[in-house]
Design a protein around this motif. Structure first.
Motif, PDB file in Angstrom:
ATOM      1  N   ALA A  46      10.958  20.556   2.465  1.00 15.63           N
ATOM      2  CA  ALA A  46      10.636  21.755   1.683  1.00 15.63           C
ATOM      3  C   ALA A  46      11.248  21.608   0.299  1.00 15.63           C
ATOM      4  O   ALA A  46      12.379  21.124   0.162  1.00 15.63           O
ATOM      5  CB  ALA A  46      11.165  23.019   2.354  1.00 15.63           C
ATOM      6  N   GLY A  47      10.493  22.017  -0.732  1.00 11.66           N
ATOM      7  CA  GLY A  47      11.015  22.069  -2.087  1.00 11.66           C
ATOM      8  C   GLY A  47      11.527  20.755  -2.631  1.00 11.66           C
ATOM      9  O   GLY A  47      12.447  20.737  -3.466  1.00 11.66           O
ATOM     10  N   GLY A  48      10.966  19.647  -2.153  1.00  9.86           N
ATOM     11  CA  GLY A  48      11.423  18.342  -2.610  1.00  9.86           C
ATOM     12  C   GLY A  48      12.594  17.783  -1.825  1.00  9.86           C
ATOM     13  O   GLY A  48      13.070  16.670  -2.123  1.00  9.86           O
ATOM     14  N   PHE A  49      13.076  18.512  -0.820  1.00 13.76           N
ATOM     15  CA  PHE A  49      14.156  18.048   0.042  1.00 13.76           C
ATOM     16  C   PHE A  49      13.569  17.560   1.369  1.00 13.76           C
ATOM     17  O   PHE A  49      12.573  18.109   1.843  1.00 13.76           O
ATOM     18  CB  PHE A  49      15.142  19.183   0.344  1.00 13.76           C
ATOM     19  CG  PHE A  49      15.846  19.738  -0.864  1.00 13.76           C
ATOM     20  CD1 PHE A  49      17.077  19.232  -1.269  1.00 13.76           C
ATOM     21  CD2 PHE A  49      15.285  20.778  -1.592  1.00 13.76           C
ATOM     22  CE1 PHE A  49      17.727  19.757  -2.373  1.00 13.76           C
ATOM     23  CE2 PHE A  49      15.931  21.305  -2.704  1.00 13.76           C
ATOM     24  CZ  PHE A  49      17.156  20.789  -3.101  1.00 13.76           C
ATOM     25  N   ARG A  50      14.211  16.534   1.964  1.00 14.62           N
ATOM     26  CA  ARG A  50      13.829  16.103   3.297  1.00 14.62           C
ATOM     27  C   ARG A  50      15.082  16.062   4.165  1.00 14.62           C
ATOM     28  O   ARG A  50      16.074  15.422   3.822  1.00 14.62           O
ATOM     29  CB  ARG A  50      13.172  14.722   3.294  1.00 14.62           C
ATOM     30  CG  ARG A  50      12.435  14.439   4.595  1.00 14.62           C
ATOM     31  CD  ARG A  50      12.304  12.959   4.868  1.00 14.62           C
ATOM     32  NE  ARG A  50      13.604  12.287   4.934  1.00 14.62           N
ATOM     33  CZ  ARG A  50      14.442  12.394   5.974  1.00 14.62           C
ATOM     34  NH1 ARG A  50      14.138  13.158   7.007  1.00 14.62           N
ATOM     35  NH2 ARG A  50      15.591  11.750   5.953  1.00 14.62           N
ATOM     36  N   PHE A  51      15.026  16.798   5.282  1.00 15.67           N
ATOM     37  CA  PHE A  51      16.176  16.946   6.154  1.00 15.67           C
ATOM     38  C   PHE A  51      15.935  16.268   7.502  1.00 15.67           C
ATOM     39  O   PHE A  51      14.878  16.456   8.116  1.00 15.67           O
ATOM     40  CB  PHE A  51      16.458  18.434   6.430  1.00 15.67           C
ATOM     41  CG  PHE A  51      16.768  19.242   5.198  1.00 15.67           C
ATOM     42  CD1 PHE A  51      18.069  19.385   4.751  1.00 15.67           C
ATOM     43  CD2 PHE A  51      15.747  19.871   4.491  1.00 15.67           C
ATOM     44  CE1 PHE A  51      18.357  20.139   3.638  1.00 15.67           C
ATOM     45  CE2 PHE A  51      16.021  20.620   3.358  1.00 15.67           C
ATOM     46  CZ  PHE A  51      17.331  20.760   2.926  1.00 15.67           C
ATOM     47  N   ASP A  52      16.921  15.497   7.968  1.00 16.17           N
ATOM     48  CA  ASP A  52      16.974  15.141   9.384  1.00 16.17           C
ATOM     49  C   ASP A  52      17.418  16.386  10.130  1.00 16.17           C
ATOM     50  O   ASP A  52      18.401  17.038   9.746  1.00 16.17           O
ATOM     51  CB  ASP A  52      17.974  14.012   9.628  1.00 16.17           C
ATOM     52  CG  ASP A  52      17.486  12.669   9.133  1.00 16.17           C
ATOM     53  OD1 ASP A  52      16.272  12.411   9.232  1.00 16.17           O
ATOM     54  OD2 ASP A  52      18.314  11.877   8.644  1.00 16.17           O
ATOM     55  N   THR A  53      16.724  16.738  11.196  1.00 16.78           N
ATOM     56  CA  THR A  53      17.021  17.984  11.902  1.00 16.78           C
ATOM     57  C   THR A  53      17.888  17.789  13.138  1.00 16.78           C
ATOM     58  O   THR A  53      18.070  18.723  13.919  1.00 16.78           O
ATOM     59  CB  THR A  53      15.709  18.684  12.302  1.00 16.78           C
ATOM     60  OG1 THR A  53      14.971  17.824  13.189  1.00 16.78           O
ATOM     61  CG2 THR A  53      14.863  19.013  11.094  1.00 16.78           C
ATOM     62  N   GLY A  54      18.407  16.580  13.316  1.00 21.62           N
ATOM     63  CA  GLY A  54      19.207  16.326  14.512  1.00 21.62           C
ATOM     64  C   GLY A  54      20.255  15.267  14.260  1.00 21.62           C
ATOM     65  O   GLY A  54      21.103  15.417  13.385  1.00 21.62           O
ATOM     66  N   PRO A  55      20.220  14.157  15.017  1.00 22.72           N
ATOM     67  CA  PRO A  55      21.263  13.143  14.899  1.00 22.72           C
ATOM     68  C   PRO A  55      21.435  12.643  13.474  1.00 22.72           C
ATOM     69  O   PRO A  55      20.459  12.472  12.731  1.00 22.72           O
ATOM     70  CB  PRO A  55      20.756  12.021  15.814  1.00 22.72           C
ATOM     71  CG  PRO A  55      19.859  12.710  16.792  1.00 22.72           C
ATOM     72  CD  PRO A  55      19.215  13.818  16.034  1.00 22.72           C
ATOM     73  N   SER A  56      22.700  12.401  13.090  1.00 21.38           N
ATOM     74  CA  SER A  56      22.985  11.933  11.732  1.00 21.38           C
ATOM     75  C   SER A  56      24.053  10.842  11.698  1.00 21.38           C
ATOM     76  O   SER A  56      24.398  10.373  10.617  1.00 21.38           O
ATOM     77  CB  SER A  56      23.416  13.110  10.847  1.00 21.38           C
ATOM     78  OG  SER A  56      24.553  13.759  11.383  1.00 21.38           O
ATOM     79  N   TRP A  57      24.595  10.457  12.866  1.00 21.69           N
ATOM     80  CA  TRP A  57      25.586   9.377  12.934  1.00 21.69           C
ATOM     81  C   TRP A  57      24.940   8.170  13.612  1.00 21.69           C
ATOM     82  O   TRP A  57      24.465   8.263  14.736  1.00 21.69           O
ATOM     83  CB  TRP A  57      26.809   9.808  13.748  1.00 21.69           C
ATOM     84  CG  TRP A  57      27.629  10.890  13.130  1.00 21.69           C
ATOM     85  CD1 TRP A  57      27.249  12.174  12.912  1.00 21.69           C
ATOM     86  CD2 TRP A  57      28.988  10.794  12.678  1.00 21.69           C
ATOM     87  NE1 TRP A  57      28.278  12.888  12.343  1.00 21.69           N
ATOM     88  CE2 TRP A  57      29.359  12.064  12.195  1.00 21.69           C
ATOM     89  CE3 TRP A  57      29.925   9.756  12.661  1.00 21.69           C
ATOM     90  CZ2 TRP A  57      30.628  12.321  11.679  1.00 21.69           C
ATOM     91  CZ3 TRP A  57      31.187  10.009  12.150  1.00 21.69           C
ATOM     92  CH2 TRP A  57      31.531  11.274  11.656  1.00 21.69           C
ATOM     93  N   TYR A  58      24.956   7.033  12.952  1.00 22.38           N
ATOM     94  CA  TYR A  58      24.456   5.785  13.518  1.00 22.38           C
ATOM     95  C   TYR A  58      25.673   4.997  13.986  1.00 22.38           C
ATOM     96  O   TYR A  58      26.401   4.387  13.186  1.00 22.38           O
ATOM     97  CB  TYR A  58      23.659   5.016  12.465  1.00 22.38           C
ATOM     98  CG  TYR A  58      22.911   3.798  12.964  1.00 22.38           C
ATOM     99  CD1 TYR A  58      21.538   3.856  13.161  1.00 22.38           C
ATOM    100  CD2 TYR A  58      23.552   2.580  13.193  1.00 22.38           C
ATOM    101  CE1 TYR A  58      20.829   2.735  13.594  1.00 22.38           C
ATOM    102  CE2 TYR A  58      22.863   1.458  13.620  1.00 22.38           C
ATOM    103  CZ  TYR A  58      21.501   1.534  13.819  1.00 22.38           C
ATOM    104  OH  TYR A  58      20.800   0.425  14.240  1.00 22.38           O
TER     105      TYR A  58
END
Length: 529
Positions: A46-58
């Motif tokens: 939205a609005g030029g942003f892209r969000f991961d909606t879950g896991p964020s640690w690799y």
């Protein structure tokens, strides 16, 4: 022998299972109810942003590497991995100065020694134990379906049996307290329990192995976000012949003479269809699979059993697009309350903690593609009880009242503890997700955000089983079954199913096919920090 396979669910475990079984020559169809693949590892823009909606640690890069090698490729070929330095930053309600946890082991030990004289030597022993325990788990437990007791009586396990028993019976926090007494450092050693859906006061100290991952092995980020991981595995599955359906809601696993015969599903046009197959692999929440997709006589677990199960925590997620920079935050940030035990006790007792510890991810620190120029991308997670009555989220403050109030409090806490005092005034994009969303969108039992907690009675061979106890040719994969929560565990669960379909039982990884020589370890990639 080629068999027809239906896979329920298009999260990472479903996609990985589809890729492995299709690579083995089976005819695979995957059915995902939502319009997008990824499940918990989704994406929102939205609005030029892209969000991961879950896991964020690799974490656990060797698990990803092994999975890719099974498919004839490598993490280096599939992902642009960056090693984060610092791995994360820690803030405190007490007002104590925040500190960074470096990607360099020596700097980590120096930080511990600076905060507590004498901690370095004890931490060297703690990390040596974590490293050994992790290798033991990887070699003898994680890739085991526990269909045979042989792995439990293997010589390396038997030699360590007394120590393993102590690690299983002692809580993680008590074990960490033997290495450090400073409450800030104990929180650093205890917070990985949250990744396991529980608290350091309830997680067995066996899970101190997690400290090897973040304090020695390193924290990584796939450039472009975790959606690149999902898209890549989906591509690998399709390239091997798997058919991936979205907007296809499975409503029933069909059974004849005690064996699975396929799935009934509703397609995107509302038509009810039946896919006839030889095998069904459900990667949906185990409770949903048993209670909604199978008949009462086909269920492996009783209602009494489910009442005894700890669903793990839920969460309120907050996705924020922020105007300007936030220099006091780094890629991963942990905000710890002073009375940590009360924080976890509230969750276990079904209450929303106040104040609550908070996790904040700022991927725009590492990846400019996730936010417009001159802006920041924040993903905020507030652990809460698994209670759908807390409500659902929404965009621009339109979620349920309790969810939005929790989000407001978290934003204020981040601003206060980090020193980014004008954070709320600079928010230009906002979306919240609440426990009811996990239940409604992902069929998560009681709105759990992660899956059943890794307490002792829900770990290893006590967690579940790969196959149904009542219906032949029904298998389970994903965070709610073996081996547990997290992206690496979901990849392993897919391999456990692939092993069973091959007729392989017990421990050990599948052999990797030969490939051309060259660097394949993701930690050797140029550009990694």
């Amino acid at each position: 022998m080629t068999r027809r396979v239906a896979i329920v669910g298009g999260g990472i475990s479903g996609l990985a299972t589809a890729a492995l079984l299709a690579a083995d020559g089976h005819e695979v169809e995957l059915f995902e109810a939502r319009d997008d693949l990824g499940g918990r590892a989704g994406s929102w823009s939205a609005g030029g942003f892209r969000f991961d909606t879950g896991p964020s640690w690799y974490l656990m890069p060797e698990v990803f590497e092994h999975f890719y090698r099974l498919l004839g490729t490598s993490a280096q070929e599939q992902l642009d991995l960056i090693r984060l330095d610092p791995g994360y930053r820690v803030f405190f309600e007490s007002g104590a100065a925040p500190f960074d946890v470096s990607a360099d082991r020596e700097q980590v030990l120096a930080t511990f020694e600076r905060l507590e004289v004498g901690a370095r030597a004890r931490m060297e022993r703690y990390l040596a134990s974590a490293r050994e325990t992790y290798r033991l788990a990887l070699d003898h437990f994680l890739y085991d379906d526990f269909a045979s007791p042989r792995s439990l009586v293997a010589a390396p396990v038997l030699r360590r049996a007394p120590r393993l028993a102590r690690l299983l019976l002692q809580p993680l926090d008590a074990f960490a307290a033997r290495a450090v007494t400073d409450p800030r450092l104990r929180q650093v050693l205890g917070y990985p329990a949250v990744f396991l859906g529980t608290s350091p006061y309830r997680a067995p100290s066996l899970y101190h192995l997690m400290s090897h991952l973040d304090l020695e092995d390193g924290v990584y980020y796939p450039r472009g976000g975790f959606t690149t991981l999902i898209d890549g595995i989906a591509h690998l599955a399709r390239a091997r012949g798997a058919v991936l359906h979205t907007g296809a809601t499975v409503t029933r696993i069909t059974v004849e003479d005690g064996a699975a015969t396929g799935v009934e599903y509703t397609d995107g046009e509302g038509m009810i269809k039946h896919a006839r197959t030889d095998i069904v692999v459900s990667t949906a929440d185990l409770y949903h699979t048993e209670q909604s997709l199978l008949e009462p006589t086909q269920r492996s677990r009783s209602a009494v059993s489910w009442r005894r199960t700890d669903p793990g925590p839920s969460a309120v997620l907050v996705m924020l697009g922020v105007r300007g920079t936030l220099p006091r935050l780094t890629h991963h940030n942990l905000l710890f309350t002073s009375d940590w035990q009360a924080n976890f006790a509230a969750i276990e007792e079904g209450r929303v903690p106040d104040p609550a510890s908070v996790y904040v991810c700022k991927p725009s620190e590492t990846d400019p593609s996730v936010a417009p120029p001159g802006h920041e991308n924040l993903f905020v997670l507030v652990p809460l009880p698994a209670d759908v009555l807390i409500g659902a989220g929404g965009t621009d403050g339109a979620g349920d009242e309790r969810v939005e109030a929790i989000a407001d409090a978290a934003i204020a806490r981040i601003a206060d503890w980090s020193g980014e005092h004008d954070l709320a005034e600079r928010v230009v994009v906002r979306r919240t997700v609440g426990p009811a969303d996990f239940a409604n969108d992902l069929n998560s039992w009681r709105g759990s955000a992660l899956g059943p907690a890794h307490v002792l009675r829900q770990s290893a061979f006590l967690r579940g089983r790969v196959d149904s106890a009542r219906v032949r040719d029904v298998y389970h994969a994903g965070a709610t079954t073996l081996p547990g929560i997290g992206l690496p565990m979901c990849l392993i669960s897919a391999e456990l199913v692939a092993k069973r379909v091959r007729g392989v039982r017990g421990g050990g990884r599948l052999p990797e096919p030969a490939r051309a020589s060259g660097p394949t370890d993701p930690r050797t990639r140029s550009g990694a920090g």
